[in-house]
Scaffold this motif. Structure first.
Motif, PDB file in Angstrom:
ATOM      1  N   GLU A 138      45.170  36.075  49.352  1.00 49.37           N
ATOM      2  CA  GLU A 138      43.951  35.384  49.300  1.00 49.37           C
ATOM      3  C   GLU A 138      43.718  34.079  48.947  1.00 49.37           C
ATOM      4  O   GLU A 138      42.658  33.378  48.614  1.00 49.37           O
ATOM      5  CB  GLU A 138      43.322  36.193  48.188  1.00 49.37           C
ATOM      6  N   LYS A 139      44.971  33.523  48.515  1.00 47.77           N
ATOM      7  CA  LYS A 139      45.100  31.970  48.068  1.00 47.77           C
ATOM      8  C   LYS A 139      44.847  31.832  46.619  1.00 47.77           C
ATOM      9  O   LYS A 139      44.036  30.796  46.383  1.00 47.77           O
ATOM     10  CB  LYS A 139      44.598  31.181  49.375  1.00 47.77           C
ATOM     11  N   THR A 140      44.654  32.744  46.234  1.00 45.66           N
ATOM     12  CA  THR A 140      44.117  32.762  44.528  1.00 45.66           C
ATOM     13  C   THR A 140      45.473  32.033  43.774  1.00 45.66           C
ATOM     14  O   THR A 140      45.165  31.178  42.860  1.00 45.66           O
ATOM     15  CB  THR A 140      44.098  34.146  44.175  1.00 45.66           C
ATOM     16  N   CYS A 141      46.534  32.426  44.335  1.00 49.35           N
ATOM     17  CA  CYS A 141      47.870  31.830  43.776  1.00 49.35           C
ATOM     18  C   CYS A 141      48.572  31.360  44.870  1.00 49.35           C
ATOM     19  O   CYS A 141      48.429  31.551  45.854  1.00 49.35           O
ATOM     20  CB  CYS A 141      48.653  32.740  43.023  1.00 49.35           C
ATOM     21  N   SER A 142      49.797  30.494  44.585  1.00 45.03           N
ATOM     22  CA  SER A 142      50.488  29.897  45.186  1.00 45.03           C
ATOM     23  C   SER A 142      51.979  30.436  44.857  1.00 45.03           C
ATOM     24  O   SER A 142      51.994  30.724  43.701  1.00 45.03           O
ATOM     25  CB  SER A 142      50.567  28.367  45.127  1.00 45.03           C
ATOM     26  N   PRO A 143      53.047  30.253  45.755  1.00 45.57           N
ATOM     27  CA  PRO A 143      54.329  30.506  45.234  1.00 45.57           C
ATOM     28  C   PRO A 143      54.926  29.833  44.108  1.00 45.57           C
ATOM     29  O   PRO A 143      55.509  30.299  43.136  1.00 45.57           O
ATOM     30  CB  PRO A 143      55.328  30.171  46.553  1.00 45.57           C
ATOM     31  N   ARG A 148      49.112  40.427  23.632  1.00 39.10           N
ATOM     32  CA  ARG A 148      47.629  40.700  23.308  1.00 39.10           C
ATOM     33  C   ARG A 148      47.133  42.009  23.382  1.00 39.10           C
ATOM     34  O   ARG A 148      46.331  42.678  22.451  1.00 39.10           O
ATOM     35  CB  ARG A 148      46.765  39.727  23.940  1.00 39.10           C
ATOM     36  N   TYR A 149      47.666  42.766  24.564  1.00 35.46           N
ATOM     37  CA  TYR A 149      46.988  44.166  24.945  1.00 35.46           C
ATOM     38  C   TYR A 149      48.284  44.982  24.488  1.00 35.46           C
ATOM     39  O   TYR A 149      49.090  45.406  25.351  1.00 35.46           O
ATOM     40  CB  TYR A 149      46.911  44.169  26.108  1.00 35.46           C
ATOM     41  N   LYS A 150      48.461  45.327  23.106  1.00 33.62           N
ATOM     42  CA  LYS A 150      49.469  46.221  22.899  1.00 33.62           C
ATOM     43  C   LYS A 150      49.376  47.703  23.386  1.00 33.62           C
ATOM     44  O   LYS A 150      50.480  48.492  23.239  1.00 33.62           O
ATOM     45  CB  LYS A 150      49.654  46.275  21.176  1.00 33.62           C
ATOM     46  N   ASP A 151      48.040  48.302  23.381  1.00 40.94           N
ATOM     47  CA  ASP A 151      48.059  49.464  23.834  1.00 40.94           C
ATOM     48  C   ASP A 151      48.003  49.654  25.177  1.00 40.94           C
ATOM     49  O   ASP A 151      47.521  50.863  25.741  1.00 40.94           O
ATOM     50  CB  ASP A 151      46.617  50.022  23.088  1.00 40.94           C
ATOM     51  N   ARG A 152      48.334  48.723  25.987  1.00 42.25           N
ATOM     52  CA  ARG A 152      48.295  48.720  27.512  1.00 42.25           C
ATOM     53  C   ARG A 152      49.436  47.937  27.931  1.00 42.25           C
ATOM     54  O   ARG A 152      49.863  46.946  27.363  1.00 42.25           O
ATOM     55  CB  ARG A 152      46.825  48.205  28.002  1.00 42.25           C
ATOM     56  N   ASP A 153      49.865  48.332  29.219  1.00 43.92           N
ATOM     57  CA  ASP A 153      50.902  47.529  29.871  1.00 43.92           C
ATOM     58  C   ASP A 153      50.210  46.485  30.800  1.00 43.92           C
ATOM     59  O   ASP A 153      50.156  46.681  31.836  1.00 43.92           O
ATOM     60  CB  ASP A 153      51.636  48.640  30.790  1.00 43.92           C
ATOM     61  N   VAL A 154      50.029  45.281  29.984  1.00 44.12           N
ATOM     62  CA  VAL A 154      49.327  44.335  30.815  1.00 44.12           C
ATOM     63  C   VAL A 154      50.275  43.035  30.893  1.00 44.12           C
ATOM     64  O   VAL A 154      51.019  42.833  29.825  1.00 44.12           O
ATOM     65  CB  VAL A 154      48.207  43.696  29.958  1.00 44.12           C
ATOM     66  N   TYR A 155      50.518  42.315  32.001  1.00 47.34           N
ATOM     67  CA  TYR A 155      51.299  41.257  32.162  1.00 47.34           C
ATOM     68  C   TYR A 155      50.512  40.156  32.784  1.00 47.34           C
ATOM     69  O   TYR A 155      49.269  40.420  33.300  1.00 47.34           O
ATOM     70  CB  TYR A 155      52.305  41.431  33.410  1.00 47.34           C
ATOM     71  N   PHE A 156      50.830  38.744  32.617  1.00 43.08           N
ATOM     72  CA  PHE A 156      50.049  37.667  33.021  1.00 43.08           C
ATOM     73  C   PHE A 156      50.927  36.821  33.752  1.00 43.08           C
ATOM     74  O   PHE A 156      51.897  36.544  33.735  1.00 43.08           O
ATOM     75  CB  PHE A 156      49.182  37.058  31.916  1.00 43.08           C
ATOM     76  N   VAL A 157      49.974  35.758  34.638  1.00 37.13           N
ATOM     77  CA  VAL A 157      50.629  34.729  35.259  1.00 37.13           C
ATOM     78  C   VAL A 157      49.482  33.696  35.547  1.00 37.13           C
ATOM     79  O   VAL A 157      48.336  33.882  35.443  1.00 37.13           O
ATOM     80  CB  VAL A 157      51.018  35.053  36.765  1.00 37.13           C
ATOM     81  N   TYR A 158      49.776  32.316  35.479  1.00 33.82           N
ATOM     82  CA  TYR A 158      48.946  31.158  35.301  1.00 33.82           C
ATOM     83  C   TYR A 158      48.819  30.784  37.120  1.00 33.82           C
ATOM     84  O   TYR A 158      49.938  30.656  37.798  1.00 33.82           O
ATOM     85  CB  TYR A 158      49.409  30.080  34.768  1.00 33.82           C
ATOM     86  N   CYS A 159      47.789  30.674  37.595  1.00 36.82           N
ATOM     87  CA  CYS A 159      47.371  30.278  38.862  1.00 36.82           C
ATOM     88  C   CYS A 159      46.590  28.942  38.981  1.00 36.82           C
ATOM     89  O   CYS A 159      45.392  29.093  38.625  1.00 36.82           O
ATOM     90  CB  CYS A 159      46.934  31.302  39.785  1.00 36.82           C
ATOM     91  N   ALA A 195      41.644  29.508  31.487  1.00 34.02           N
ATOM     92  CA  ALA A 195      40.678  30.080  32.654  1.00 34.02           C
ATOM     93  C   ALA A 195      41.480  30.137  34.039  1.00 34.02           C
ATOM     94  O   ALA A 195      41.259  31.074  34.923  1.00 34.02           O
ATOM     95  CB  ALA A 195      39.912  28.763  32.967  1.00 34.02           C
ATOM     96  N   ASN A 196      42.995  29.811  34.035  1.00 29.97           N
ATOM     97  CA  ASN A 196      43.937  29.950  35.077  1.00 29.97           C
ATOM     98  C   ASN A 196      44.668  31.192  34.945  1.00 29.97           C
ATOM     99  O   ASN A 196      45.518  31.601  35.617  1.00 29.97           O
ATOM    100  CB  ASN A 196      44.439  28.776  35.352  1.00 29.97           C
ATOM    101  N   LYS A 197      44.564  31.826  33.890  1.00 26.10           N
ATOM    102  CA  LYS A 197      45.411  33.208  33.254  1.00 26.10           C
ATOM    103  C   LYS A 197      44.826  34.217  33.895  1.00 26.10           C
ATOM    104  O   LYS A 197      43.788  34.679  33.933  1.00 26.10           O
ATOM    105  CB  LYS A 197      45.493  32.929  31.983  1.00 26.10           C
ATOM    106  N   ILE A 198      45.619  34.923  34.758  1.00 29.48           N
ATOM    107  CA  ILE A 198      45.498  36.020  35.381  1.00 29.48           C
ATOM    108  C   ILE A 198      46.167  37.420  34.828  1.00 29.48           C
ATOM    109  O   ILE A 198      47.379  37.261  34.926  1.00 29.48           O
ATOM    110  CB  ILE A 198      45.727  36.188  36.874  1.00 29.48           C
ATOM    111  N   TYR A 199      45.421  38.402  34.574  1.00 23.11           N
ATOM    112  CA  TYR A 199      46.102  39.603  33.909  1.00 23.11           C
ATOM    113  C   TYR A 199      46.238  40.594  35.002  1.00 23.11           C
ATOM    114  O   TYR A 199      45.272  40.830  35.655  1.00 23.11           O
ATOM    115  CB  TYR A 199      45.381  39.946  32.564  1.00 23.11           C
TER     116      TYR A 199
END
Length: 217
Positions: free
Chosen positions: A166-171, A185-196, A202-206
């Motif tokens: 989708e070109k939302t992120c690049s390698p 931040r989300y201790k009750d969920r298995d959530v991970y993030f990356v910056y794109c 605003a560039n942080k994707i969970y």
């Protein structure tokens, strides 16, 4: 008398042939010869068809999974950026087995001209066919340092590949962090993030690896 008459007729026939019939035949033959010569001269000579020169190929595709782009056509030159398998490159100049893919730049007054160069032997004239297994291998190389990589391998591969297509992120976005990072931040969920596209909030994707949900905060 009869003999003299026959001689006279013979002489008359010979005279007719010599002075009338033969000149007419000669003139007719000469006219026919001139007409044939004119026809032969006016017949156009067919020119041999010459195939037009094959246009020079200037668009290529990256073959290896990852290829360094250097500032001079030399394997020891500084790597300015990287390109990836299947990326399309337009070659502006070819020199000693290298292809230039950018204009020349001078970063400081009196400094040398530099540009972006890639080795031609790492390029293909047609887009490479990438199998599913090769795609998984390529994508996993971008995120192999992700937190809990083995546990959520399939979810990581699926989500990362989607964001790339989708070109939302690049390698480079994934390589900068080494992949997906566990969110505290989300201790009750298995959530991970990356910056794109940057390092701002605003560039942080969970990613919720349990549901596959992608969201922003």
């Amino acid at each position: 008398m009869i003999l003299l008459l026959m001689v006279g007729i013979a002489c008359a026939g010979g005279g007719y042939y010599i002075f009338y019939y033969k000149p007419q035949q000669d003139a007719l033959a000469s006219a026919n010869a001139e007409e044939e010569e004119v026809v032969e001269e006016s017949t156009p000579v067919e020119e041999e068809e010459v195939a037009p020169p094959k246009p020079e190929v200037t668009d290529y595709y990256v073959s290896p999974p990852k290829l360094g782009v250097r500032e001079t056509p030399n394997h020891d030159a500084f790597i300015e950026s990287v390109v990836y398998r299947g990326d399309k490159l337009h070659i502006l100049e070819k020199r000693d087995g290298w292809g230039r893919i950018s204009p020349y730049y001078v970063y400081e007054e009196g400094g040398p001209e530099v540009a972006e160069w890639v080795p031609m032997n790492a390029l293909l004239e047609v887009a490479p066919t990438i199998t599913k297994e090769e795609r998984i291998e390529t994508v996993s190389a971008y995120i192999e340092k992700s937190d809990d990589f083995k546990q959520y391998f399939e979810r990581y591969i699926e989500t990362t590949d989607r964001l790339l297509k989708e070109k939302t992120c690049s390698p480079e976005d994934f390589e900068e962090l080494g992949g997906w990072v566990r969110s505290l931040r989300y201790k009750d969920r298995d959530v991970y993030f990356v910056y794109c596209g940057g390092l701002k909030q605003a560039n942080k994707i969970y990613l919720d690896v349990q549901t596959g949900e992608i969201f922003y905060r």
